[in-house]
Design a protein around this motif. Structure first.
Motif, mmCIF file in Angstrom:
data_model
loop_
_atom_site.group_PDB
_atom_site.id
_atom_site.type_symbol
_atom_site.label_atom_id
_atom_site.label_comp_id
_atom_site.label_asym_id
_atom_site.label_seq_id
_atom_site.Cartn_x
_atom_site.Cartn_y
_atom_site.Cartn_z
ATOM 1 N N PHE A 283 0.856 -1.189 0.000
ATOM 2 C CA PHE A 283 0.000 0.000 0.000
ATOM 3 C C PHE A 283 0.893 1.241 0.000
ATOM 4 C CE2 PHE A 283 -3.983 -1.740 2.470
ATOM 5 C CZ PHE A 283 -4.292 -2.548 1.391
ATOM 6 N N PHE A 284 0.456 2.250 -0.706
ATOM 7 C CA PHE A 284 1.144 3.540 -0.675
ATOM 8 C C PHE A 284 0.081 4.629 -0.643
ATOM 9 C CE2 PHE A 284 2.845 7.248 -3.016
ATOM 10 C CZ PHE A 284 3.889 7.571 -2.152
ATOM 11 N N LEU A 285 0.239 5.550 0.300
ATOM 12 C CA LEU A 285 -0.719 6.647 0.435
ATOM 13 C C LEU A 285 0.059 7.953 0.378
ATOM 14 C CD1 LEU A 285 -3.708 7.489 1.229
ATOM 15 C CD2 LEU A 285 -2.870 7.543 3.588
ATOM 16 N N ASN A 286 -0.414 8.867 -0.451
ATOM 17 C CA ASN A 286 0.302 10.123 -0.616
ATOM 18 C C ASN A 286 -0.622 11.305 -0.321
ATOM 19 O OD1 ASN A 286 2.757 11.369 -1.305
ATOM 20 N ND2 ASN A 286 1.917 11.957 -3.292
ATOM 21 N N GLY A 287 -0.135 12.198 0.540
ATOM 22 C CA GLY A 287 -0.901 13.409 0.853
ATOM 23 C C GLY A 287 -0.015 14.630 0.701
ATOM 24 N N GLU A 288 -0.627 15.787 0.862
ATOM 25 C CA GLU A 288 0.157 17.020 0.673
ATOM 26 C C GLU A 288 1.236 17.202 1.730
ATOM 27 O OE1 GLU A 288 -2.790 19.882 -1.938
ATOM 28 O OE2 GLU A 288 -2.661 20.216 0.216
ATOM 29 N N LYS A 289 1.020 16.598 2.925
ATOM 30 C CA LYS A 289 2.008 16.795 3.994
ATOM 31 C C LYS A 289 2.840 15.559 4.295
ATOM 32 C CE LYS A 289 -0.814 19.768 6.911
ATOM 33 N NZ LYS A 289 -1.333 19.685 8.263
ATOM 34 N N GLY A 290 2.473 14.428 3.714
ATOM 35 C CA GLY A 290 3.232 13.228 4.065
ATOM 36 C C GLY A 290 2.782 12.003 3.295
ATOM 37 N N PHE A 291 3.365 10.873 3.677
ATOM 38 C CA PHE A 291 3.069 9.629 2.950
ATOM 39 C C PHE A 291 3.172 8.433 3.893
ATOM 40 C CE2 PHE A 291 7.633 9.870 3.039
ATOM 41 C CZ PHE A 291 8.028 8.560 3.217
ATOM 42 N N VAL A 292 2.639 7.299 3.435
ATOM 43 C CA VAL A 292 2.811 6.011 4.110
ATOM 44 C C VAL A 292 3.124 4.976 3.056
ATOM 45 C CG1 VAL A 292 1.816 4.337 5.720
ATOM 46 C CG2 VAL A 292 0.688 6.537 5.379
ATOM 47 N N GLU A 293 4.060 4.109 3.385
ATOM 48 C CA GLU A 293 4.379 2.962 2.540
ATOM 49 C C GLU A 293 4.259 1.741 3.420
ATOM 50 O OE1 GLU A 293 7.857 3.614 -0.773
ATOM 51 O OE2 GLU A 293 8.376 3.600 1.338
ATOM 52 N N MET A 294 3.484 0.752 3.005
ATOM 53 C CA MET A 294 3.372 -0.472 3.806
ATOM 54 C C MET A 294 3.641 -1.668 2.906
ATOM 55 S SD MET A 294 0.023 0.520 6.013
ATOM 56 C CE MET A 294 0.336 -0.393 7.521
ATOM 57 N N ARG A 295 4.587 -2.490 3.316
ATOM 58 C CA ARG A 295 4.897 -3.687 2.550
ATOM 59 C C ARG A 295 5.626 -4.665 3.430
ATOM 60 N NH1 ARG A 295 9.244 -5.438 -0.744
ATOM 61 N NH2 ARG A 295 8.506 -6.929 -2.283
ATOM 62 N N PRO A 296 5.052 -5.809 3.788
ATOM 63 C CA PRO A 296 3.702 -6.220 3.430
ATOM 64 C C PRO A 296 2.647 -5.368 4.130
ATOM 65 C CG PRO A 296 4.697 -7.820 4.933
ATOM 66 C CD PRO A 296 5.751 -6.815 4.606
ATOM 67 N N SER A 297 1.506 -5.268 3.452
ATOM 68 C CA SER A 297 0.454 -4.388 3.961
ATOM 69 C C SER A 297 -0.753 -5.139 4.488
ATOM 70 C CB SER A 297 0.013 -3.431 2.851
ATOM 71 O OG SER A 297 -0.372 -4.158 1.697
ATOM 72 N N THR A 298 -0.981 -6.359 3.994
ATOM 73 C CA THR A 298 -2.177 -7.089 4.450
ATOM 74 C C THR A 298 -1.916 -8.573 4.688
ATOM 75 O OG1 THR A 298 -2.932 -7.593 2.207
ATOM 76 C CG2 THR A 298 -3.730 -5.529 3.185
ATOM 77 N N GLY A 299 -0.700 -9.035 4.493
ATOM 78 C CA GLY A 299 -0.386 -10.439 4.782
ATOM 79 C C GLY A 299 -0.517 -10.708 6.275
ATOM 80 N N TYR A 300 -0.192 -11.925 6.682
ATOM 81 C CA TYR A 300 -0.400 -12.276 8.091
ATOM 82 C C TYR A 300 0.619 -11.606 9.015
ATOM 83 C CZ TYR A 300 -3.421 -15.823 6.046
ATOM 84 O OH TYR A 300 -4.402 -16.457 5.341
ATOM 85 N N GLY A 301 1.599 -10.966 8.430
ATOM 86 C CA GLY A 301 2.502 -10.167 9.247
ATOM 87 C C GLY A 301 3.807 -10.869 9.547
ATOM 88 N N PRO A 302 4.721 -10.157 10.185
ATOM 89 C CA PRO A 302 4.547 -8.779 10.624
ATOM 90 C C PRO A 302 4.381 -7.805 9.453
ATOM 91 C CG PRO A 302 6.497 -9.767 11.633
ATOM 92 C CD PRO A 302 6.021 -10.702 10.585
ATOM 93 N N ILE A 303 3.402 -6.905 9.612
ATOM 94 C CA ILE A 303 3.236 -5.809 8.664
ATOM 95 C C ILE A 303 4.422 -4.864 8.878
ATOM 96 C CG2 ILE A 303 1.749 -3.828 8.044
ATOM 97 C CD1 ILE A 303 0.563 -6.689 7.457
ATOM 98 N N LYS A 304 4.912 -4.314 7.771
ATOM 99 C CA LYS A 304 6.007 -3.347 7.899
ATOM 100 C C LYS A 304 5.616 -2.074 7.172
ATOM 101 C CE LYS A 304 9.740 -6.630 7.909
ATOM 102 N NZ LYS A 304 10.595 -7.249 6.928
ATOM 103 N N GLY A 305 6.075 -0.966 7.699
ATOM 104 C CA GLY A 305 5.741 0.277 7.005
ATOM 105 C C GLY A 305 6.463 1.468 7.568
ATOM 106 N N ARG A 306 6.454 2.522 6.789
ATOM 107 C CA ARG A 306 7.031 3.776 7.278
ATOM 108 C C ARG A 306 6.222 4.929 6.713
ATOM 109 N NH1 ARG A 306 11.114 6.245 3.788
ATOM 110 N NH2 ARG A 306 10.946 5.204 1.788
ATOM 111 N N THR A 307 6.277 6.009 7.445
ATOM 112 C CA THR A 307 5.619 7.232 7.000
ATOM 113 C C THR A 307 6.711 8.299 6.855
ATOM 114 O OG1 THR A 307 5.308 8.273 9.153
ATOM 115 C CG2 THR A 307 3.688 6.621 8.526
ATOM 116 N N HIS A 308 6.316 9.503 6.469
ATOM 117 C CA HIS A 308 7.275 10.610 6.379
ATOM 118 C C HIS A 308 7.903 10.898 7.739
ATOM 119 C CE1 HIS A 308 3.359 12.141 7.497
ATOM 120 N NE2 HIS A 308 3.914 13.236 7.961
ATOM 121 N N LYS A 309 7.297 10.352 8.820
ATOM 122 C CA LYS A 309 7.844 10.596 10.168
ATOM 123 C C LYS A 309 8.781 9.488 10.621
ATOM 124 C CE LYS A 309 4.469 13.639 12.092
ATOM 125 N NZ LYS A 309 3.396 13.863 13.051
#
Ligand code: NAD
Length: 368
Positions: A283-309
């Protein structure tokens, strides 16, 4: 990495403190304190691969317990009864499970069978006066889903759909950030959902049992994800289907569909659903102030991801353990997850699936 993963996978609900998972009206926070409230007594219908995973996850639940079985395979029932110490009086087959109405020791049935069976089985369970948890997709089109919702309402039982990601801590954190406006005005979501399917004789490739192809099974994660990541309902879809193996993927069984969704705010989503590619869970979400990247995003986990923070650091907890404890709390105390898991939520996804199939068939933009 391997050892970190092992470590994370060994963490259980009882050994760590869990972040707040629910909206501020009624907060859910698991603790190590002994739980003394009501236990949701669940029968699983369909002792297949996912049913097995749910049963194992429920071993760590505080608020839900596996107490009954519905299966067409007596040899499985023997094994499961021994493993989970289930009394014979709580075991049923697909012919006689309506009798569950006379069993005061079962509160809910979790339907984990092929998609096209969900509607009839859910309706029978509801008419037997038990709450229903039904796997995704809740039915094979929105009309079926609505009939399930209406029947459960009339029977005064709850209908929940197995949307485990709505309880997953990193996903919940991202949704909270989005609600707090941390990404600014949202512009774009990308969802990639797929795997390479094996055995051509399995029910997932038989339209009579699956109701479709990859879209019903795995593409639904990108649809549901687009909705909870953007926090809006789409108003149009377009879609394009590709089929490279018409023998394996027969008429009505989609192999690969790319689809696009437009939202009232002007945000757009671009997604891929496929049974013919691996390593697709992003999954990738993009907004005017930031973003999120999740991969894997929906598998059984562990889910991994990072945002602009920075990296998302919420703990991995077996999704189905959290889901079942959360659903027990929903049934007993009306405590809602951050994104609904009720039948109406399931119907929303099915309406979009109906529209995507129509758009792929006609080549036209379909309004919702
Ligand atoms: P599976 O084939 O492993 O198990 C299906 C079970 O249904 C088997 O025990 C089978 O015996 C039984 N069954 C009953 N009637 C049947 C019939 N007429 N034909 C074939 N099987 C019949 O499948 P699964 O992977 O466990 O999937 C079951 C459901 O769970 C599907 O709706 C699927 O979408 C859903 N699922 C959800 C997740 C999730 O993460 N939420 C993951 C996997 C599967």
């Amino acid at each position: 990495m391997g050892s970190r993963r092992n470590f994370l996978e060994k963490l259980t609900i009882s050994t760590i403190s869990i972040p707040i998972l629910y909206s501020p009206t009624k907060l859910f926070a698991a603790s190590t304190a002994p739980y003394e409230g009501p236990i949701l007594r669940v029968a699983i219908m369909g002792l297949g691969s996912y049913g097995t995973r749910v049963a194992k996850a429920m071993e760590s639940c505080k608020r839900a317990k596996l107490v009954g079985l519905i299966s067409g395979t007596p040899s499985k029932v023997v094994k499961w009864r021994a493993k989970y110490d289930i009394p014979e009086k709580n075991c049923y087959n697909y012919d006689n499970f309506d009798n569950i109405k006379d069993n005061p020791d079962i509160d809910a049935v979790y339907v984990i069978t092929p998609n096209a069976l969900h509607k009839e089985q859910t309706i029978r369970v509801a008419k037997a006066g038990k709450h229903v948890i039904c796997e995704k997709p809740m039915g094979i089109n929105a009309k079926e889903g609505q009939e399930m919702v209406d029947t459960c309402k009339a029977a005064n039982v709850k209908l929940l759909v197995g949307y485990r990601m709505h309880y997953e801590p990193k996903t919940v954190e991202v949704i909270k950030m989005r609600k707090a406006g941390e990404f600014g005005k949202l512009k774009f979501f990308q969802g990639l959902s797929g795997f390479t399917i094996g055995d051509p004789t399995q029910w997932r490739l038989n339209k009579e049992l699956s109701g479709g192809g990859a879209m019903m099974d795995i593409g639904i994660y990108s649809i549901n994800g687009a909705r909870y990541m953007l926090g809006e309902e789409p108003i149009w879809v377009t879609a394009q289907e590709t089929k490279t193996d018409p023998i394996k993927f027969k008429e009505g069984v989609d192999e690969t569909i790319q689809f696009q969704m437009g939202f009232p705010s002007g945000a757009v989503a671009s997604c891929l659903s496929t049974y013919a590619m691996s390593h697709l869970d992003r999954f990738f979400l993009n907004g005017e102030k930031g973003f999120v990247e999740m991969r894997p995003s929906t598998g059984y986990g562990p889910i991994k991801g990072r945002t602009h923070k920075g990296e998302l650091t919420q703990p991995h907890i077996t999704h189905q353990t959290l889901q079942m404890d959360g659903m027990a709390q929903l049934i007993f105390e009306e405590v809602q997850p951050i994104v609904p898991v009720d039948g109406e939520e399931g119907v929303k996804d099915l309406k979009i699936i109906d529209a995507i199939y129509k758009a792929a068939k006609t080549g036209e933009k379909v309004s919702l």
